[in-house]
Write a protein that holds these residues in place. Structure first.
Motif, short mmCIF file in Angstrom:
data_model
loop_
_atom_site.label_atom_id
_atom_site.label_comp_id
_atom_site.label_asym_id
_atom_site.label_seq_id
_atom_site.Cartn_x
_atom_site.Cartn_y
_atom_site.Cartn_z
N VAL A 28 -3.03 -3.10 2.33
CA VAL A 28 -2.63 -2.17 1.27
C VAL A 28 -3.56 -2.30 0.07
N ASN A 36 1.34 -4.98 -2.75
CA ASN A 36 2.55 -4.35 -2.21
C ASN A 36 3.64 -5.40 -1.97
N GLY A 75 5.71 4.56 6.07
CA GLY A 75 4.79 4.05 5.06
C GLY A 75 4.03 5.17 4.38
N GLU A 79 4.35 6.31 0.31
CA GLU A 79 3.22 6.50 -0.61
C GLU A 79 3.23 7.89 -1.20
N THR A 98 6.90 -0.94 -6.01
CA THR A 98 6.90 -1.61 -4.71
C THR A 98 8.05 -2.61 -4.61
N TRP A 192 -1.27 3.16 3.44
CA TRP A 192 0.13 2.71 3.45
C TRP A 192 0.73 2.80 4.84
#
Length: 293
Positions: A28, A36, A75, A79, A98, A192
């Motif tokens: 990440v 993250n 993911g 994002e 996060t 992500w």
């Protein structure tokens, strides 16, 4: 000698748990420039998804592959819908987001599946072998091998492929990357998504050893962050080596350093972090960043 070898191998096995999360954190950061903190919660959610498909009767490897695909989509969606609103602002705000995603993912797992320990099936057999007088489980060796394979793939991705170079360019300077014609938004989503997919693999490797619970990776996340700091945010190799170092040194210090013992061995990684930050702030394998002013 047998005791020493046993401690080292057990430390490598434990360190592989930390290394699995550390690799996702590095991924990440390389793709977005963010740390993250949600990675542990996302990995646990992915492990639960794989667990559900195993309960439906699917083979374990198929369930994990489905969880990887779903996790990639989750993911990327996280994002696009949550993190992107804060990426261009204060980096501290994005980090707090996060942490919020971590709390959300853990809460969803607890709400749907509860806090009962669930036995997650292992990809590797539970049999043992003897190595230099130490008894080692095939599962531990398989986990170590899987982490090594993932580390190599990530190292090649970032150093040898156009996608990896594009992800690094976007993380370092998104404005210049956009002017160069790179699709910054799409690359951030891919970064992500890849990290979440890696988290699915990590969660599936770790769950058989820890038993599946919503807070399964809370403690491991702290060690993973320590490994990232020690190894370097820009190096998948450094993150894994540092995670192994933490696992092995913890075990050795607990047995061979009387004033530390098992009660104080948790201080070992933080002592390593302190020393590394003083002597080499970019990490043992990290790259020094030069900023023109």
């Amino acid at each position: 000698m047998g005791t020493f070898v046993q401690l080292v191998i057990d430390g490598l096995s434990t360190g592989s748990i930390y290394g699995a999360l550390a690799l996702a954190i590095v991924l990440v950061h390389q793709a977005t420039g963010l740390i993250n903190f949600a990675q542990g919660g996302m990995a646990v959610l992915s492990a639960y998804i794989a667990y559900v498909f195993t309960q439906l009767g699917l083979p374990l490897i198929v369930a994990i592959l489905i969880a990887v695909v779903i996790s990639f989509a989750l993911g990327a969606a996280a994002e696009r819908l949550l993190v992107r609103r804060f990426e261009r602002g204060d980096p501290d705000t994005a980090v707090v987001v996060t942490i919020g995603i971590l709390t959300l993912a853990t809460g969803i797992c607890a709400w749907i599946w509860g806090y009962d320990n669930r036995q997650f099936p292992s990809l590797f057999p539970l049999s043992t072998v003897e190595v230099l007088g130490a008894v080692v489980s095939i599962r531990s060796l398989g986990t170590i091998g899987a982490i090594v394979a993932i580390m190599i793939v990530l190292q090649v991705l970032f150093m040898r492929t156009k996608l990896g170079l594009a992800l690094r360019a976007v993380a370092i300077n998104p404005e210049s990357a956009a002017l160069s014609g790179l699709p910054v938004g799409r690359l951030l989503m891919i970064g992500w998504g890849l990290a979440a997919a890696l988290g699915a693999i990590a969660g599936s490797l770790v769950a058989p050893q820890l038993t599946l619970t919503p807070g399964m990776l809370d403690g491991a996340l702290v060690y993973a962050l320590a490994a990232v700091i020690i190894g370097g945010l820009s190096s998948p190799l450094g993150a894994v080596v540092a995670a192994w170092m933490i696992g092995v040194l913890e075990n050795l210090a607990a047995v061979y350093v009387p004033f530390i013992g098992y009660d104080l061995k948790i201080a070992v990684p933080f002592l390593l972090v302190f020393v590394v930050l003083i002597l080499r702030p970019q990490g043992l394998f990290g790259r020094r960043i030069v900023v023109r002013v």
